[in-house]
Every structure is written in C-alpha cells, then in structure tokens.
Design a protein around this motif. Structure first.
Motif, PDB file in Angstrom:
ATOM      1  N   UNK A 104       1.307  -1.445   0.292  1.00 39.69           N
ATOM      2  CA  UNK A 104      -0.179   0.358   0.255  1.00 39.69           C
ATOM      3  C   UNK A 104       0.774   1.197  -0.071  1.00 39.69           C
ATOM      4  N   UNK A 105       1.944   1.133   0.680  1.00 39.98           N
ATOM      5  CA  UNK A 105       3.153   2.901   0.764  1.00 39.98           C
ATOM      6  C   UNK A 105       3.528   2.949  -0.402  1.00 39.98           C
ATOM      7  N   UNK A 106       3.858   2.138  -1.342  1.00 41.07           N
ATOM      8  CA  UNK A 106       4.550   1.397  -2.108  1.00 41.07           C
ATOM      9  C   UNK A 106       3.365   2.627  -3.546  1.00 41.07           C
ATOM     10  N   UNK A 107       2.504   1.766  -3.508  1.00 36.66           N
ATOM     11  CA  UNK A 107       0.838   2.132  -4.410  1.00 36.66           C
ATOM     12  C   UNK A 107       1.178   3.760  -4.785  1.00 36.66           C
ATOM     13  N   UNK A 108       0.890   4.318  -2.946  1.00 36.98           N
ATOM     14  CA  UNK A 108       0.983   5.618  -2.630  1.00 36.98           C
ATOM     15  C   UNK A 108       1.816   6.802  -3.650  1.00 36.98           C
ATOM     16  N   UNK A 109       2.843   5.842  -3.708  1.00 41.47           N
ATOM     17  CA  UNK A 109       3.834   6.467  -3.854  1.00 41.47           C
ATOM     18  C   UNK A 109       4.176   6.420  -5.121  1.00 41.47           C
ATOM     19  N   UNK A 110       3.746   5.437  -6.101  1.00 43.46           N
ATOM     20  CA  UNK A 110       4.277   4.831  -7.500  1.00 43.46           C
ATOM     21  C   UNK A 110       2.549   6.096  -7.658  1.00 43.46           C
ATOM     22  N   UNK A 111       1.950   5.796  -7.434  1.00 40.37           N
ATOM     23  CA  UNK A 111       0.443   6.876  -7.773  1.00 40.37           C
ATOM     24  C   UNK A 111       1.194   8.746  -7.721  1.00 40.37           C
ATOM     25  N   UNK A 112       1.324   9.507  -7.140  1.00 41.02           N
ATOM     26  CA  UNK A 112       2.039  10.179  -6.817  1.00 41.02           C
ATOM     27  C   UNK A 112       3.448  10.805  -7.547  1.00 41.02           C
ATOM     28  N   UNK A 113       4.620  10.214  -8.001  1.00 42.74           N
ATOM     29  CA  UNK A 113       5.712   9.910  -8.587  1.00 42.74           C
ATOM     30  C   UNK A 113       4.826  10.538 -10.289  1.00 42.74           C
ATOM     31  N   UNK A 114       3.904   9.584 -10.466  1.00 48.52           N
ATOM     32  CA  UNK A 114       3.513   9.113 -12.069  1.00 48.52           C
ATOM     33  C   UNK A 114       2.885  10.423 -12.457  1.00 48.52           C
ATOM     34  N   UNK A 115       1.889  11.082 -11.047  1.00 49.58           N
ATOM     35  CA  UNK A 115       1.102  11.888 -11.265  1.00 49.58           C
ATOM     36  C   UNK A 115       1.967  13.379 -11.646  1.00 49.58           C
TER      37      UNK A 115
END
Length: 394
Positions: free
Chosen positions: A37-48
């Motif tokens: 879950x932490x990595x998913x949030x970080x990935x979405x943030x970086x992508x956006x």
C-alpha cells in the motif's frame, strides 16, 4: 510424568508448543506487508507529478508544478526513512534541506527546486518500490501461513534488500551532504548555547551589578539629603563610605562578568597567559603547558579557553584531586587539549558535570571530546578543535 510430545492414554501425541518469533521478525513482517500500500501511494504520486509537470511545461504552471512535486517527494522520503528506522532498525540520516536562495528571485528558487537531487532520488525510489512491494507482500503473506519454519530467514533476506534501497536512494548522497546535515543539526546547539549564555549574562547583571548600583544611587541620594538638612559630618561620611563599598563590589562583579564573556588577558596575551590565570583560581595545583607555533583564530582560541576553564571547574568541584595538568599543542590542522588529574575518577559524558553540554558545543564547531576516567582515577580528558590561522580573521 510424560515427556512433551508423547501420547497420554493412547491418544494422539500432543503438539509441541510453537516458539514465538522474535520481536524484530514481527517488525520486519509488518514492514513487508505494508510495502504494497505504501509503494502504491508513492507510485501514483510520482506518476501524476511527472506526467502533469512534463505535460504542462509548455505553460507557465508546468515547471512550478514539477518543482512543488519534487518538494512533496521529500516528505515521502522522510516518511520512508522513519518507517525504516522504526521497523527495520536501520540508521538513515536526514538529507540537508534545500538551500535558501535570497537574491535570485522567483526563477532562482524555481531552478533550485527543479535540480533537487533528494527529490529526484525519492521519485526513482517510488517507481522501483511498486514491483518490489508486490513481491514482498506476496512472499511475506504466503510465508506467514505456509513457510512458518523458515519465515525469519525469508523476512530477513527481503528486508535486507529494503535496507539497501533506503540507504542507497534515501540517505544523503555523499559525504558533503551528510556533513551539511550534521552542521544543520549542530547549528541548533550553537543557538541554544548562545541563548543560554545571554540569559546568564542578563541574570548576573540584574541580580548582581545592577542591584548594587541601585543601592548605591539610593545611598548617595540619602547622603545628599542629609547634607542639605545639615546632618552631622560623621553620619554623612558613614553613608558615603558605605556607598564607596558598594561601588567596589559592583566593579568587581562587572569584572567577573566581563571575564566570563571574554577575558582581556586572552585577547592581549593569548592562551598561555589566560590558561595560567584560570589555573591559579583552581583549588588544586595545576601545571599548564602551551606549545603552539602561533596563536589560532580568535574564535578557536576562545573555545579552547572556555573548554579548559570548565574542565578545571569540574576538577575543583568533583575530582578530589591533589594535582592536575593542562597541555595544549597543535598537530597538523588540529588544536589538541589534554586535562589530567589524579582524583577519584568516575567522570562521564552522560554525567551531571556539564560534560555532555561541553561535548555538544565542541561538536558544533567540528570538535571532539573524549573522557577516560575509571573509578578511582586518574582522569584524562582530551579535546580537539579545528585549527584556523589567526590572520584569516582580519
């Protein structure tokens, strides 16, 4: 009496009690399961952030959006470092903050934010973490129910990779950046020490010399009134004599206060004479040896003076020593100080003698303090300061 695991009355053997996992293993399991879950949030943030910032670079909001996203990535890195410290027990220093740009305007601040290496490394970390988070969550979850006997080994192997990622991408990038982070932390110690010294000076002035000068003014005022009223010369003379005594005491307190701020003998004659004066006020005989080819910078000289002064105060108050010695010399680019006494020993950096505060103040200027004081003595305290030539101050 039956042994554990044997049958009772022909029944099936009792299961052996399963030993509990070590607390650190449970922390590592928690870290692995939280990775997804932490990595998913970080990935979405970086992508956006990268997609929006890059897509809008043709407009006036693209680059500021990207710079703001990189600043936000620093918060992700801070959270991940805190999680690693808490669950993986890995020590990761905080990187230095963005440098403050004063006179380069909005574009200077924007460019500083866009080239922030900490933010870019955190973005890279966020991208790498998503596939790794899937792997660690899956393996950790399956191992928790199916591979219990080897679970500690699996979790340790996976979390060692996590530790390597955090150290490689989220720690300060080089020795210079780590040093900047340390100096940022030490700056707080210097500010606190300076504030404490100012409060001490204010308190000494208010409770000492100022109070005596107020009493002096009142005494001289009464003497003036007695003269006007024609009182006897003896009474007025006694009042003037008392006021004169107050003047001498106030002057002595002001001299002591000035000596505590920066002694004149240090400015005029250097460390040898100043430390000899300090040693003469110690309650035990002190031998002072100063072997310096030249005088160091005034700031370093002052720190050395107050270091020895505080150490000799500790000798007077706590050591029960018969003799003591002070040696000061230079080696390469370091000023070395050694204070020894033949007292009872037991001095510690964590003790209540002010030694810990002294070590912090020395550390704030890239200095060191080492204590060797076994119970029963003797005590040897060594201090190091960086050497700077005096002519650089002018």
């Amino acid at each position: 009496m039956t042994a554990p695991g044997t049958s009772v009355g022909g029944s099936e053997p009792l299961p052996r009690p399963r030993s509990a996992l070590h607390a650190q293993t449970w922390r590592e399991i928690a870290h692995l399961l939280a990775n997804l879950p932490v990595a998913l949030l970080g990935f979405v943030y970086a992508t956006v952030v990268l997609a929006a910032g890059s897509g809008l670079t043709v407009t006036v909001v693209g680059l500021p959006l990207l710079a703001g996203g990189l600043a936000g990535a620093r918060w992700i890195g801070r959270f991940e470092r805190a999680r690693a410290r808490s669950l993986l027990r890995v020590r990761v220093d905080e990187p230095s903050p963005l440098p403050r740009v004063k006179d380069e305007g909005m574009f200077g601040r924007l460019w500083t934010g866009l080239k922030d290496p900490v933010g870019w490394r955190t973005m890279l970390y966020s991208f790498i973490r998503l596939p790794w988070g899937v792997v660690t969550f899956t393996v950790g979850f399956v191992s928790l129910f199916l591979l219990w006997p080897v679970l500690p080994f699996i979790t340790r192997g996976l979390t060692n990779v996590d530790r390597a990622m955090v150290r490689g991408l989220l720690s300060p990038s080089d020795e210079l950046e780590r040093r900047i982070a340390e100096l940022e932390s030490d700056r707080g110690v210097v500010v606190d020490t300076a504030a404490a010294d100012l409060r001490r000076i204010e308190r000494d002035l208010h409770d000492g010399a100022q109070a005596r000068l107020v009493n002096l003014a009142m005494g001289l005022g009464l003497a003036k009134e007695k003269l006007v009223e024609g009182e006897s010369d003896d009474l007025v003379a006694a009042m003037v004599e008392e006021a004169h005594g107050e003047v001498k005491l106030a002057l002595q307190e002001l001299r002591d206060l000035a000596r505590g701020i920066h002694p004149a003998v240090l400015t005029d004659r250097g460390l040898d004479a100043a430390l000899s004066a300090v040693a003469s006020r110690c309650t035990v005989p002190v031998t002072v040896t100063v072997d310096l080819p030249a005088r160091p910078a005034a700031a370093i000289e002052g720190i050395a003076y107050f270091t020895v002064s505080e150490l000799l105060q500790n000798v007077s108050k706590h050591s029960r020593a018969r003799t003591a010695s002070v040696d000061v010399w230079r080696t390469d680019r370091r000023l070395l100080i050694q204070v020894e006494d033949d007292g009872q020993g037991g001095a510690e950096l964590s003790g209540g003698s002010g030694m810990a505060g002294l070590a912090e103040r020395l550390g704030a200027v890239d200095g060191l303090l080492a204590v060797d004081s076994p119970p029963g003595g003797p005590t040897t305290i060594a201090a190091e300061l960086p050497w700077r030539d005096r002519d650089r101050d002018h």
